[in-house]
Design a protein around this motif. Sequence first.
Motif, PDB file in Angstrom:
ATOM      1  N   GLU A 123     -21.154  96.595  45.517  1.00 55.92           N
ATOM      2  CA  GLU A 123     -22.542  96.253  45.185  1.00 55.92           C
ATOM      3  C   GLU A 123     -23.122  97.198  44.137  1.00 55.92           C
ATOM      4  OE1 GLU A 123     -24.746  95.797  48.822  1.00 55.92           O
ATOM      5  OE2 GLU A 123     -23.953  93.781  49.139  1.00 55.92           O
ATOM      6  N   THR A 124     -22.785  98.484  44.213  1.00 54.89           N
ATOM      7  CA  THR A 124     -23.271  99.398  43.174  1.00 54.89           C
ATOM      8  C   THR A 124     -22.633  99.073  41.831  1.00 54.89           C
ATOM      9  OG1 THR A 124     -21.625 101.028  43.824  1.00 54.89           O
ATOM     10  CG2 THR A 124     -23.835 101.322  44.702  1.00 54.89           C
ATOM     11  N   ARG A 125     -21.357  98.699  41.830  1.00 62.74           N
ATOM     12  CA  ARG A 125     -20.694  98.325  40.579  1.00 62.74           C
ATOM     13  C   ARG A 125     -21.293  97.031  40.016  1.00 62.74           C
ATOM     14  NH1 ARG A 125     -15.927  99.567  37.610  1.00 62.74           N
ATOM     15  NH2 ARG A 125     -16.266 101.591  38.542  1.00 62.74           N
ATOM     16  N   TYR A 126     -21.621  96.093  40.900  1.00 67.61           N
ATOM     17  CA  TYR A 126     -22.232  94.829  40.465  1.00 67.61           C
ATOM     18  C   TYR A 126     -23.618  95.076  39.875  1.00 67.61           C
ATOM     19  CZ  TYR A 126     -24.387  90.212  40.747  1.00 67.61           C
ATOM     20  OH  TYR A 126     -25.060  89.058  40.454  1.00 67.61           O
ATOM     21  N   GLN A 127     -24.402  95.959  40.522  1.00 65.78           N
ATOM     22  CA  GLN A 127     -25.756  96.264  40.040  1.00 65.78           C
ATOM     23  C   GLN A 127     -25.720  96.940  38.668  1.00 65.78           C
ATOM     24  OE1 GLN A 127     -28.423  95.232  41.516  1.00 65.78           O
ATOM     25  NE2 GLN A 127     -27.596  94.663  43.507  1.00 65.78           N
ATOM     26  N   SER A 128     -24.659  97.718  38.414  1.00 63.03           N
ATOM     27  CA  SER A 128     -24.560  98.415  37.126  1.00 63.03           C
ATOM     28  C   SER A 128     -24.238  97.455  35.983  1.00 63.03           C
ATOM     29  CB  SER A 128     -23.501  99.511  37.195  1.00 63.03           C
ATOM     30  OG  SER A 128     -22.215  98.942  37.239  1.00 63.03           O
ATOM     31  N   GLY A 129     -23.751  96.256  36.297  1.00 59.08           N
ATOM     32  CA  GLY A 129     -23.467  95.266  35.258  1.00 59.08           C
ATOM     33  C   GLY A 129     -22.089  95.396  34.651  1.00 59.08           C
ATOM     34  N   ASN A 131     -17.825  95.185  34.732  1.00 59.55           N
ATOM     35  CA  ASN A 131     -16.792  94.301  35.301  1.00 59.55           C
ATOM     36  C   ASN A 131     -17.377  92.979  35.777  1.00 59.55           C
ATOM     37  OD1 ASN A 131     -16.132  97.363  36.455  1.00 59.55           O
ATOM     38  ND2 ASN A 131     -14.489  96.400  35.309  1.00 59.55           N
ATOM     39  N   ARG A 132     -18.141  92.340  34.913  1.00 54.42           N
ATOM     40  CA  ARG A 132     -18.849  91.115  35.297  1.00 54.42           C
ATOM     41  C   ARG A 132     -17.890  90.012  35.750  1.00 54.42           C
ATOM     42  NH1 ARG A 132     -23.804  90.216  31.721  1.00 54.42           N
ATOM     43  NH2 ARG A 132     -24.509  91.862  33.099  1.00 54.42           N
ATOM     44  N   TRP A 133     -16.714  89.935  35.128  1.00 54.54           N
ATOM     45  CA  TRP A 133     -15.749  88.879  35.453  1.00 54.54           C
ATOM     46  C   TRP A 133     -15.301  88.966  36.921  1.00 54.54           C
ATOM     47  CZ3 TRP A 133     -10.592  89.080  36.991  1.00 54.54           C
ATOM     48  CH2 TRP A 133      -9.927  87.865  37.000  1.00 54.54           C
ATOM     49  N   PHE A 134     -15.163  90.189  37.412  1.00 50.58           N
ATOM     50  CA  PHE A 134     -14.676  90.377  38.777  1.00 50.58           C
ATOM     51  C   PHE A 134     -15.641  89.805  39.809  1.00 50.58           C
ATOM     52  CE2 PHE A 134     -14.199  93.047  42.629  1.00 50.58           C
ATOM     53  CZ  PHE A 134     -12.891  92.729  42.939  1.00 50.58           C
ATOM     54  N   PHE A 135     -16.918  89.809  39.515  1.00 49.10           N
ATOM     55  CA  PHE A 135     -17.924  89.402  40.491  1.00 49.10           C
ATOM     56  C   PHE A 135     -18.340  87.938  40.347  1.00 49.10           C
ATOM     57  CE2 PHE A 135     -18.379  93.997  40.046  1.00 49.10           C
ATOM     58  CZ  PHE A 135     -18.159  94.360  41.367  1.00 49.10           C
ATOM     59  N   GLN A 136     -17.621  87.169  39.538  1.00 44.39           N
ATOM     60  CA  GLN A 136     -17.900  85.738  39.420  1.00 44.39           C
ATOM     61  C   GLN A 136     -16.834  84.957  40.159  1.00 44.39           C
ATOM     62  OE1 GLN A 136     -18.001  85.072  35.227  1.00 44.39           O
ATOM     63  NE2 GLN A 136     -20.051  85.919  34.988  1.00 44.39           N
ATOM     64  N   LYS A 137     -17.266  83.884  40.786  1.00 42.68           N
ATOM     65  CA  LYS A 137     -16.347  83.035  41.535  1.00 42.68           C
ATOM     66  C   LYS A 137     -15.313  82.431  40.605  1.00 42.68           C
ATOM     67  CE  LYS A 137     -16.870  79.761  45.272  1.00 42.68           C
ATOM     68  NZ  LYS A 137     -17.786  78.862  45.959  1.00 42.68           N
ATOM     69  N   LEU A 138     -14.075  82.375  41.066  1.00 44.05           N
ATOM     70  CA  LEU A 138     -13.007  81.828  40.259  1.00 44.05           C
ATOM     71  C   LEU A 138     -13.097  80.302  40.269  1.00 44.05           C
ATOM     72  CD1 LEU A 138     -10.461  82.803  38.705  1.00 44.05           C
ATOM     73  CD2 LEU A 138      -9.182  82.268  40.765  1.00 44.05           C
ATOM     74  N   ARG A 139     -13.216  79.701  39.114  1.00 42.23           N
ATOM     75  CA  ARG A 139     -13.311  78.253  39.019  1.00 42.23           C
ATOM     76  C   ARG A 139     -11.939  77.679  38.723  1.00 42.23           C
ATOM     77  NH1 ARG A 139     -18.033  76.987  41.275  1.00 42.23           N
ATOM     78  NH2 ARG A 139     -19.702  78.284  40.471  1.00 42.23           N
ATOM     79  N   PHE A 140     -11.446  76.851  39.628  1.00 44.94           N
ATOM     80  CA  PHE A 140     -10.162  76.182  39.374  1.00 44.94           C
ATOM     81  C   PHE A 140     -10.106  74.860  40.103  1.00 44.94           C
ATOM     82  CE2 PHE A 140      -9.550  78.776  43.078  1.00 44.94           C
ATOM     83  CZ  PHE A 140      -8.742  78.019  43.919  1.00 44.94           C
TER      84      PHE A 140
END
Length: 140
Positions: A123-129, A131-140
Motif C-alpha cells: 500500500e505504501t508503494r502504491y501510494q507513492s505511484g 510500479n504502477r503496472w504491478f498494481f493494475q489487474k491483469l487483463r486477459f
Amino acid sequence: ICRYMVKFLKPGKVVIILNGRYAGRKAVIVRTSDEGDQKRKYGHAIVAGIDRYPLKVSKSMSQKKLARRSRIKPFVKAINFNHLMPTRYNLDNLDLKTAVPGNATNNASARRRARVAVKQAFETRYQSGKNRWFFQKLRF
C-alpha cells in the motif's frame, strides 16, 4: 537441472501465477528454493502477491473513499516454479524478505503477520505511484 543454467527467478522479480486459486495474479518472489526442502521436494518460490487489486479513483472522490478504494488484499504462498511465469519487471527496494519469514508458509500465525506486513509495504508503494503496472489487474 543443469548446474550451468542461469538463475533468473531471483527475489524481487515480478511473476504471474499460472495455476490454482491465485491464477492470473501478479506476485513478487521473496525467496527461492531451487532444490526444494523436506516438506516440498521440488523447486519452489515463496511469493507475495495481490489477491484483490486497488480500484480506480477519481479527483472528485472524498479522502475516505480514496482510502477505501486504495486497499490491497495480499497473499503469501509457496509455489512450484512450473506454475510461475516471470515478467521483465522487478520490484526493487521493497524489503519483503524481513516481512516474510522462512516459516511463513508452514505456520498460520507467521503467515498472518507476514500478510499484514506485505499489505503495508504494497500500500505504501502504491501510494507513492511507483510500479504502477504491478498494481493494475491483469487483463486477459
